[in-house]
Design an enzyme around this catalytic site. Structure first.
Site, mmCIF file in Angstrom:
data_model
loop_
_atom_site.group_PDB
_atom_site.id
_atom_site.type_symbol
_atom_site.label_atom_id
_atom_site.label_comp_id
_atom_site.label_asym_id
_atom_site.label_seq_id
_atom_site.Cartn_x
_atom_site.Cartn_y
_atom_site.Cartn_z
ATOM 1 N N SER A 1 0.816 -1.216 0.000
ATOM 2 C CA SER A 1 0.000 0.000 0.000
ATOM 3 C C SER A 1 0.849 1.265 0.000
ATOM 4 O O SER A 1 0.623 2.181 -0.810
ATOM 5 C CB SER A 1 -0.943 0.003 1.201
ATOM 6 O OG SER A 1 -0.224 -0.021 2.426
ATOM 7 N N ASP A 2 1.836 1.356 0.906
ATOM 8 C CA ASP A 2 2.598 2.608 0.966
ATOM 9 C C ASP A 2 3.561 2.743 -0.203
ATOM 10 O O ASP A 2 3.874 3.857 -0.623
ATOM 11 C CB ASP A 2 3.311 2.783 2.310
ATOM 12 C CG ASP A 2 4.205 1.627 2.693
ATOM 13 O OD1 ASP A 2 4.243 0.622 1.969
ATOM 14 O OD2 ASP A 2 4.876 1.723 3.749
ATOM 15 N N CYS A 3 4.014 1.621 -0.778
ATOM 16 C CA CYS A 3 4.833 1.702 -1.994
ATOM 17 C C CYS A 3 3.992 2.230 -3.154
ATOM 18 O O CYS A 3 4.469 3.033 -3.969
ATOM 19 C CB CYS A 3 5.412 0.331 -2.338
ATOM 20 S SG CYS A 3 6.520 -0.323 -1.085
ATOM 21 N N GLU B 1 3.603 5.990 -2.493
ATOM 22 C CA GLU B 1 4.807 6.767 -2.803
ATOM 23 C C GLU B 1 5.090 6.765 -4.305
ATOM 24 O O GLU B 1 5.551 7.771 -4.858
ATOM 25 C CB GLU B 1 6.011 6.227 -2.026
ATOM 26 C CG GLU B 1 5.869 6.249 -0.503
ATOM 27 C CD GLU B 1 5.668 7.639 0.084
ATOM 28 O OE1 GLU B 1 5.943 8.634 -0.606
ATOM 29 O OE2 GLU B 1 5.225 7.728 1.253
#
Length: 764
Positions: A490-492, A495
């Site tokens: 999710s955070d990749c 970003e």
């Protein structure tokens, strides 16, 4: 001399058949030993030896390598990008904008020089000390150790293990950790399998290691993961393991403890473990195995009480003690269930379960191009393929991906915690460079990085029925490492989306064509699909079961591994990405995005602790989560004046500033869940950069910029002459208790923070 090969150049013509790729091997990084002496200058060879000697001499005080082999390889490029000597700001001296710009130009000169031709930044992602032994055991058992690992590989692996042996003779869970039975017994075994004598090593290193193990009761006190590896090798009995029945994979998904409901790393590790357990597989009993049976225990091997050993665990390893209920559960399965399924007719169901497990193993292998989700299930899956058929193409395809996980530096060769952090580091690097406003000077760097991000986006869902394979939608997401790896995070994704959106605002003549809108929308679709009912975002998938499932966490070493929990960092990163997307593309799913951001902001406020801090699960620790927490709330429209949570967060961070300025947080914060300074109250560049950016985001410069000036001065004064920054203590973490190195952080975050400071705090 060792040389890093990246992308397509990492695959030789003879290997092309066995290294599958959907992206022409984009981002792949493999270290190869170049035997051509003519290619190495005497100066380079001297640099390498000096780097090795320096690390070894200081190994008990500085555990992190500085990736000096990489710097030596890029020496010419670094020299071309050099921008003069480093600027030093004296105590009490005002920090000037031109001085900061000068520091940034030197930093970007160095950092651009070490960018790979694929556009990403290659760096060390090591740290855990239990990964390499599993690989060595698997290669030994399958009989391919010396063919897969050259003499040079084996020498560097031994160097690494000796360099990271603690003064007391043992090894920790990770390179900065105190000695554990898990680390000590496995690394002792690895050294023996790599050819070291039982009394070998400088200064009696192996003798000291064995003494550490035996003084604590011997290898029967190793953790459950260690018991499994030793059982596979034949130096521990399967009857000394708690059950891992593969029949769990035949249960209905409606049950809350079905493996498909677990965190993907948990289920993907216990999947091959259950296959090996169900098979009771044991490798060849060689003279070395028989010798290890004598070396690792305090009593004769045949006298060990294996049933008692199931729940024996050294106190040094016991981070997550088994609840009594769990011991009763495993005991019941061990004494009642297992005997039924190791003989007819129950054995027929066991065979069916083993076949089901192998189907899931093959699906994971093929879908990740034999890289696999992580290093643990990579090696276990490879071993399972060999157990199923030693001559299979699946096993051969696995062998070609072993080197994707190996990294060498001045401290030796380790197995990394992933096949790299290529996309993650590149997405952050883009944002850092954009923050400096030196885009004109470093447009070629951004263009290459932009291409890498665009080409790393996952552009298809996993094949087949996702419900059968327990997969989430993937189309539009980004991975941590490479597209070939194929697992979304999710955070990749957040970003990657942020980096793409930021570059879309710059002239395409400088940074290349922007990512097509439909692919941006695909990323947004993935992010929106990942929000849980409580507003938070987990790491890889939705949270599929309940926190009480942690009661059956069998891994004594790790915490919170059974389900995919919502995280502050993943939630805040997603909020930022959605906010920026809405600003640039206001007509697409605006209402859904607004709702998602609002729910996420409420989640962040609920997750904040009473003292104003947030606990970080992927970085060290309260400084990392504080940066994300504040950014997320600001993205949701909150301000310092309007939001109590932001005010409390700022108060907490300011209360942890060191007397001389800056912040320095120990990995013990993660382990103990209490903010802990580094030993000696030393500042750390990465912690300092995170807090500097968090406070800038919260408007600290308008209230009292003094802490910001002190932090900036610290960052500037820590720059090396070549524009690099010093490598300090470990800054990554997973599962509460295990640390991991993100070597590129030492460049990314000082650059990013100084860029923000220069243009948002300093006046002309």
């Amino acid at each position: 001399m060792w040389r890093l090969k990246v992308g397509a150049e990492s695959v030789g013509e003879e290997d092309e058949k066995w290294v599958k790729s959907v992206s022409n091997h984009l981002g792949r990084q493999v270290w190869e030993f170049c035997a051509d002496a003519a290619a190495d200058t005497p100066h380079q060879l001297l640099q390498i030896q000096n780097a090795r000697n320096h690390f070894h001499h200081n190994r008990f005080h500085r555990k992190q390598s500085s990736d000096l082999f990489l710097a030596i390889q890029y020496e010419k490029e670094i020299a071309k990008g050099a921008k003069g000597g480093a600027v030093k700001v004296k105590e009490g001296e005002e920090v000037g904008k031109e001085a900061v710009k000068s520091t940034l130009e030197r930093a970007l000169g160095f950092y651009s020089a070490v960018q790979t031709r694929d556009g990403n930044w290659a760096s060390d992602l090591g740290g855990p000390l239990f990964l390499l032994p599993g690989l060595v055991i698997a290669l030994h058992v399958t009989g391919v150790l010396n063919s897969v690992l050259s003499k040079h590989h084996r020498v560097e692996m031994c160097r690494y293990l000796y360099n990271h042996q603690n003064e007391d003779g043992g090894w920790g869970l990770h390179i900065e950790g105190t000695s554990t039975m898990f680390g000590s017994a496995l690394n002792y075994v690895a050294l023996r399998l790599l050819g070291e004598d039982a009394d070998g090593g400088d200064g009696g290193a192996m003798t000291k290691a064995r003494a550490w193990i035996l003084e604590r009761g011997g290898a029967t006190a190793i953790t459950s993961w260690g018991k499994l590896w030793l059982s596979v090798l034949g130096v521990y009995e399967w009857s000394g393991n708690n059950p891992l029945p593969p029949e769990f994979w035949l249960l209905p998904y409606s049950l809350p403890f079905h493996p498909g409901r677990m965190w993907c790393h948990c289920r993907m590790v216990y999947l091959p473990m259950s296959y090996l357990y169900g098979k009771r597989f044991v490798g060849p009993i060689t003279p070395k195995v028989l010798s290890l049976r004598q070396e690792l225990y305090t009593i004769p091997y045949h006298e060990i009480d294996w049933n008692k050993s199931r729940n024996t665990c050294a106190k040094e390893d016991l981070y997550y003690p088994h609840p009594k209920m769990q011991d009763i559960l495993w005991g019941s399965i061990y004494h009642v269930y297992e005997p039924l399924f190791t003989r007819w007719p129950g054995k027929r169901l066991r065979e069916k379960a083993l076949q089901a497990a192998m189907k899931h193993i093959h699906y994971e292998d093929e879908n990740s191009r034999y890289i696999c989700l992580g290093p643990v299930n990579k090696v276990l899956n490879m071993l399972c393929c060999w157990v199923e058929d030693p001559y299979s193409d699946a096993f051969k395809l696995h062998l070609q991906r072993v080197h994707d996980y190996l990294w060498v530096a001045e401290d030796g060769m380790r197995m990394q915690g992933y096949n790299g952090s290529q996309l993650w580091d590149t997405a952050f690097s883009i944002q850092a460079i954009v923050a400096t406003k030196l885009v004109d000077s470093y447009a070629p760097t951004l263009r290459k990085a932009h291409d890498f991000v665009k080409d790393s986006q996952i552009q298809e869902d996993c094949p087949g029925d996702p419900n059968v394979w327990f997969r989430h939608i993937h189309k539009g997401a980004w991975p941590l490492s490479t597209r070939d790896h194929g697992w979304l995070i999710s955070d990749c994704t957040a970003e990657g989306l942020k980096a793409s959106l930021m570059l879309s605002k710059l002239p395409s003549t400088m940074v290349g064509e922007p990512l097509e809108k439909n692919r941006l929308c695909d990323a947004v679709n993935v992010l929106l699909s990942l929000q849980n009912d409580n507003g938070g975002f987990a790491s890889y998938e939705l949270t599929r079961s309940y926190p009480w499932l942690e009661l059956i966490n069998p891994a004594e070493t790790f915490g919170d591994i059974v389900i995919d929990y919502p995280y502050v960092e993943c939630t805040a990163a997603t909020m930022e990405a959605l906010t920026l997307f809405k600003k640039l593309h206001p007509g697409h799913r605006t209402k859904e995005i607004d709702t998602a951001i609002g729910k996420a902001a409420n989640f962040l406020e609920k997750m904040q602790r009473a003292d104003g801090s947030w606990y970080g699960c992927w970085g060290v620790c309260f400084t990392y989560a504080g940066w994300f927490g504040i950014k997320g709330l600001v993205a949701a429209g909150r301000t310092y004046n309007s939001c109590l949570a932001i005010r409390k967060a700022c108060e907490f961070l300011l209360s942890k500033e060191l007397p001389g300025g800056g912040w320095g947080e120990s990995y013990l914060s993660c382990q103990n869940k209490v903010y802990t300074n580094l030993e000696g109250n030393k500042p750390h560049l990465v912690n300092t950069a995170w807090v500097l950016m968090a406070l800038i985001e919260a408007g600290q410069g308008e209230r009292d910029p003094a802490p910001l000036h002190r932090a900036a001065r610290l960052l500037m004064n820590s720059q090396l002459e070549n524009g690099d920054f010093v490598q300090q203590e470990i800054m990554g973490v997973f599962n509460k208790n295990c640390m991991i190195t993100y070597a590129a952080y030492r460049n990314i975050f000082p650059i990013w923070a100084l860029g923000e400071y220069c243009h948002r705090v300093l006046t002309e």
